[in-house]
Design a protein around this motif. Structure first.
Motif, PDB file in Angstrom:
ATOM      1  N   ARG A  61      13.206 -47.503 -12.192  1.00  0.00           N
ATOM      2  CA  ARG A  61      12.529 -48.695 -11.507  1.00  0.00           C
ATOM      3  C   ARG A  61      13.742 -49.593 -11.568  1.00  0.00           C
ATOM      4  O   ARG A  61      14.242 -50.033 -12.856  1.00  0.00           O
ATOM      5  N   GLN A  65      10.523 -54.312 -10.600  1.00  0.00           N
ATOM      6  CA  GLN A  65       9.001 -52.761 -10.598  1.00  0.00           C
ATOM      7  C   GLN A  65       8.573 -53.412 -11.622  1.00  0.00           C
ATOM      8  O   GLN A  65       7.524 -53.162 -12.042  1.00  0.00           O
ATOM      9  N   ILE A  66       9.116 -52.809 -12.709  1.00  0.00           N
ATOM     10  CA  ILE A  66       8.969 -53.320 -14.014  1.00  0.00           C
ATOM     11  C   ILE A  66       7.484 -54.474 -14.241  1.00  0.00           C
ATOM     12  O   ILE A  66       6.230 -54.083 -14.551  1.00  0.00           O
ATOM     13  N   GLU A  68       6.402 -56.468 -12.175  1.00  0.00           N
ATOM     14  CA  GLU A  68       5.694 -56.207 -11.064  1.00  0.00           C
ATOM     15  C   GLU A  68       4.294 -55.341 -11.594  1.00  0.00           C
ATOM     16  O   GLU A  68       3.579 -55.968 -11.615  1.00  0.00           O
ATOM     17  N   ARG A  69       4.067 -54.103 -12.194  1.00  0.00           N
ATOM     18  CA  ARG A  69       3.754 -52.904 -12.503  1.00  0.00           C
ATOM     19  C   ARG A  69       2.972 -53.727 -14.461  1.00  0.00           C
ATOM     20  O   ARG A  69       1.194 -53.020 -14.411  1.00  0.00           O
ATOM     21  N   VAL A  70       3.946 -54.523 -14.575  1.00  0.00           N
ATOM     22  CA  VAL A  70       3.394 -55.207 -16.458  1.00  0.00           C
ATOM     23  C   VAL A  70       1.751 -56.785 -15.746  1.00  0.00           C
ATOM     24  O   VAL A  70       1.533 -56.557 -16.147  1.00  0.00           O
ATOM     25  N   ARG A  71       1.925 -57.220 -14.595  1.00  0.00           N
ATOM     26  CA  ARG A  71       1.786 -58.025 -14.562  1.00  0.00           C
ATOM     27  C   ARG A  71      -0.016 -57.812 -13.637  1.00  0.00           C
ATOM     28  O   ARG A  71      -0.772 -58.547 -13.952  1.00  0.00           O
ATOM     29  N   ALA A  72       0.531 -56.288 -12.988  1.00  0.00           N
ATOM     30  CA  ALA A  72      -1.032 -55.736 -12.158  1.00  0.00           C
ATOM     31  C   ALA A  72      -2.126 -55.349 -13.781  1.00  0.00           C
ATOM     32  O   ALA A  72      -2.658 -55.006 -12.703  1.00  0.00           O
ATOM     33  N   SER A  73      -2.286 -54.378 -14.260  1.00  0.00           N
ATOM     34  CA  SER A  73      -2.088 -53.994 -15.162  1.00  0.00           C
ATOM     35  C   SER A  73      -2.155 -55.182 -16.667  1.00  0.00           C
ATOM     36  O   SER A  73      -4.079 -54.667 -16.712  1.00  0.00           O
TER      37      SER A  73
END
Length: 74
Positions: A61, A65-66, A68-73
């Motif tokens: 990744r 991308q990392i 984005e994933r952290v911010r989404a969670s």
């Protein structure tokens, strides 16, 4: 000031300020030459991750991308 008194004072700080202190202390220890030894568990996990990457080097990744994933969670 003794460590117990210091901890009692620090406990009154915000979480962000306490984390800042922890990170600064850790950095200072490293700057002073402290080098923690990795545990057997950590070495095994790093070996597992290296083997997984060697088996499938395209399964990665990007930093974006990392994030984005952290911010989404959050």
């Amino acid at each position: 000031m003794d460590p117990l008194t210091t901890l009692q004072t620090v406990r009154q700080w915000s979480v962000e300020d306490r984390l800042d202190l922890v990170f600064r202390l850790w950095d200072q220890l490293v700057e002073d030459g402290w080098q923690p030894e990795p545990t057997d568990e950590l070495i095994a996990e790093l070996d597992r991750r290296l083997e997984a990457h060697a088996a499938n080097p395209t399964n990665v990744r990007t930093w974006e991308q990392i994030l984005e994933r952290v911010r989404a969670s959050s």
